[in-house]
Scaffold this active site. Structure first.
Site, PDB file in Angstrom:
ATOM      1  N   GLY A 258      18.085  15.388 -30.027  1.00 56.30           N
ATOM      2  CA  GLY A 258      19.553  15.311 -30.672  1.00 56.30           C
ATOM      3  C   GLY A 258      20.857  15.132 -30.221  1.00 56.30           C
ATOM      4  N   PRO A 297      14.922  13.368 -26.030  1.00 58.48           N
ATOM      5  CA  PRO A 297      16.105  12.197 -26.417  1.00 58.48           C
ATOM      6  C   PRO A 297      15.686  11.034 -27.714  1.00 58.48           C
ATOM      7  CG  PRO A 297      15.652  12.300 -24.269  1.00 58.48           C
ATOM      8  CD  PRO A 297      15.237  13.467 -24.391  1.00 58.48           C
ATOM      9  N   GLY A 298      16.191  10.569 -28.333  1.00 59.63           N
ATOM     10  CA  GLY A 298      15.034   9.677 -28.687  1.00 59.63           C
ATOM     11  C   GLY A 298      16.824   8.992 -29.100  1.00 59.63           C
ATOM     12  N   CYS A 365      21.130  -4.291 -53.515  1.00 63.41           N
ATOM     13  CA  CYS A 365      21.679  -3.976 -55.321  1.00 63.41           C
ATOM     14  C   CYS A 365      22.399  -2.600 -55.202  1.00 63.41           C
ATOM     15  CB  CYS A 365      21.140  -4.245 -56.094  1.00 63.41           C
ATOM     16  SG  CYS A 365      20.600  -6.710 -56.570  1.00 63.41           S
ATOM     17  N   TYR A 394      16.858   4.164 -35.395  1.00 61.68           N
ATOM     18  CA  TYR A 394      16.304   4.659 -36.732  1.00 61.68           C
ATOM     19  C   TYR A 394      17.152   3.964 -37.541  1.00 61.68           C
ATOM     20  CZ  TYR A 394      16.241  10.038 -34.849  1.00 61.68           C
ATOM     21  OH  TYR A 394      15.740  10.583 -34.220  1.00 61.68           O
TER      22      TYR A 394
HETATM   23  C1  LIG Z   1      11.097  16.885 -32.965  1.00 65.27           C
HETATM   24  C2  LIG Z   1      12.030  15.726 -32.925  1.00 65.27           C
HETATM   25  N1  LIG Z   1      12.211  16.002 -31.612  1.00 65.27           N
HETATM   26  C3  LIG Z   1      13.191  15.055 -30.908  1.00 65.27           C
HETATM   27  C4  LIG Z   1      13.998  14.284 -32.067  1.00 65.27           C
HETATM   28  C5  LIG Z   1      14.617  12.810 -31.489  1.00 65.27           C
HETATM   29  O1  LIG Z   1      16.579  13.565 -31.604  1.00 65.27           O
HETATM   30  P1  LIG Z   1      17.322  12.627 -31.108  1.00 65.27           P
HETATM   31  O2  LIG Z   1      16.925  10.934 -31.831  1.00 65.27           O
HETATM   32  O3  LIG Z   1      18.884  12.722 -32.435  1.00 65.27           O
HETATM   33  O4  LIG Z   1      17.525  12.916 -30.193  1.00 65.27           O
HETATM   34  C6  LIG Z   1      13.704  14.535 -33.645  1.00 65.27           C
HETATM   35  C7  LIG Z   1      14.043  14.283 -34.562  1.00 65.27           C
HETATM   36  O5  LIG Z   1      14.208  13.721 -35.641  1.00 65.27           O
HETATM   37  C8  LIG Z   1      12.884  15.578 -33.930  1.00 65.27           C
HETATM   38  O6  LIG Z   1      12.633  15.573 -35.303  1.00 65.27           O
END
Ligand SMILES: Cc1ncc(COP(=O)(O)O)c(C=O)c1O
Length: 439
Positions: A258, A297-298, A365, A394
């Site tokens: 997050g 982290p993503g 569109c 994303y």
């Molecule tokens: C369970 C869980 N972990 C990690 C993440 C990664 O979040 P972020 O990309 O904001 O770091 C998410 C994103 O939705 C998630 O649902």
């Protein structure tokens, strides 16, 4: 393709009349501009990339991706040795990125069978995989169990019913709980509040934990939370960790992902160190000293390393100036979905003064297909190359075929070389899943 004439790094001051110098912090780390004003990423010019691979194109600074993974892994290991960093793969589910994660030795979280299949195919070892999801099916749970993944993060009691039927050998489990933290972010990106669809509230969690502990094949490890995405205030993570302790004493605590990134000139995003200081600082105060600590982290691993490269198709002056490119919300949903602002530059004339404020729009569109509202740019011309910055997270995830758009190719660039990681979809791909009678 080398970077021999890329002389100006983006750490240098802005040329007269534009804010190129400020773009440094939102473009990939290994970006530079040559004497002709052409942007290079990973030592490869965007002109070369557009010519070789076409547009729209997702371009990733490979060394930037690796560097960010290493920052999280070493920062976490230094602060809390009994820890694990998982890259949340929903942020960029491309086989090449799973392969890179496997090479870097970072663990990976998958949500659903598709991400699991890609991770395994790309060589992520099962013992480094965790599976999430608030509605996992029997088929997905069976896939995870058959593959021998490390941990399944249980969301609800129905999932425990399923696991009771499916388990034939011991399996590590964690439980997603609702931490009661209202994350300061877009409503659809907040997942830690009391009305979240993810996880169980504490009273119900206690029952589910008892159930797992009583089952001979369920190895209950601990609790998981994820309060939301694109969170810029690290204090919110510290608050979440404090709330975690109220769930009880466990072997493992996973504080999810997050952490937000800097998308715009004005965003003030935490560094990896600031984020880790907050999380681990709170863990030192609230969690058992011998517990294992996990983070997921993503966005913050992949966002900055990626840009989207477009070509200008038309420029129209109708009271407003519309600069329309050859992509749009089919390859970049977040502007329309959560109102995310991005910054853009004319990447083949990056050093020219910004003389206009334009509506940078896509070709889908929808009037909501507005890539950047009021983008400050030099006067754009048909055929110019436009880059939107910090689109590494994303964007590919949410790419779709609106108006028959073809999902763009992905290239990784490093040390003056580009390599194709995913090819562009073709019109035949669009028909591939449809009945032959209409093919
Ligand atoms: C369970 C869980 N972990 C990690 C993440 C990664 O979040 P972020 O990309 O904001 O770091 C998410 C994103 O939705 C998630 O649902």
């Amino acid at each position: 393709m080398t970077n021999s004439n890329a002389t100006q790094t983006l750490t240098q001051p802005s040329p007269e009349g534009n804010r190129l110098g400020e773009l440094w912090s939102i473009l990939p780390e290994h970006s530079s501009v040559d004497e002709q004003g052409v942007l290079h990423i990973g030592g490869v010019s965007v002109e070369h990339l557009a010519e070789q691979y076409g547009t729209p194109l997702y371009v990733y600074d490979e060394a930037g991706l690796r560097g960010q993974i290493r920052r999280f892994m070493s920062g976490m290991a230094e602060r809390w040795p009994n820890s694990e960093v998982l890259w949340a793969s929903k942020s960029f589910p491309a086989a090449g990125m799973y392969r890179l994660a496997a090479e870097e030795g970072v663990s990976v979280d998958v949500a659903g069978g598709g991400e699991l299949r890609m991770a395994l195919a790309a060589g992520v070892p099962p013992e480094r995989l965790h599976m999430h999801g608030n509605a996992k099916t029997d088929a997905e749970l069976s896939m995870a169990l058959d593959a021998g993944i490390d941990v399944i993060i249980v969301d609800n009691e129905d999932e425990l019913d399923r696991l009771e039927r499916l388990l034939t050998r011991p399996q590590k489990l964690m439980l997603r709980v609702i931490p009661g933290v209202e994350a300061k972010t877009h409503a659809s990106q907040a997942t830690g509040g009391d009305d979240s669809k993810f996880g169980l509230p504490m009273d119900q969690a206690v029952k589910a934990i008892e159930r797992m502990r009583a089952h001979p094949l369920m190895e209950f490890e601990g609790v998981h939370i994820h309060i939301g995405s694109q969170i810029l205030e690290v204090e919110q993570f510290a608050e979440a960790v404090a709330n975690l302790r109220s769930t009880g004493d466990f072997a493992t605590y996973d504080v999810g992902g997050g952490v937000g990134v800097k998308y715009t000139y004005s965003d003030d995003a935490p560094s990896v160190d600031e984020y880790l200081d907050a999380v681990v600082g709170a863990a030192r105060t609230y969690l058992p000293a011998d517990a294992k600590l996990m983070i997921e982290p993503g966005r913050s691993i992949v966002a900055r390393a990626g840009v989207t490269l477009y070509k200008v198709v038309t420029v129209k002056h109708t009271g407003k100036t519309f600069v329309a490119v050859d992509g749009g919300l089919a390859d970049q949903m977040d502007a329309a979905l959560v109102g995310q602002r991005f910054e853009a530059l004319v990447a083949n004339r990056a050093t020219e003064p910004w003389t206009e404020t334009v509506q940078l729009v896509g070709r889908q569109c929808e009037s909501g297909d507005l890539l950047v509202d009021q983008a400050p740019l030099p006067a754009a011309r048909v055929g110019d190359l436009v880059v939107t910055a910090t689109t590494g997270a994303y964007a590919y995830t949410l790419a779709n075929n609106y108006n028959g758009a073809l999902k763009p190719a992905i290239v990784f660039v490093a040390d003056g070389e580009a390599r194709l990681v995913a090819r562009r979809e073709t019109y035949d791909d669009l028909l591939a899943t449809h009945a032959p009678s209409i093919g």
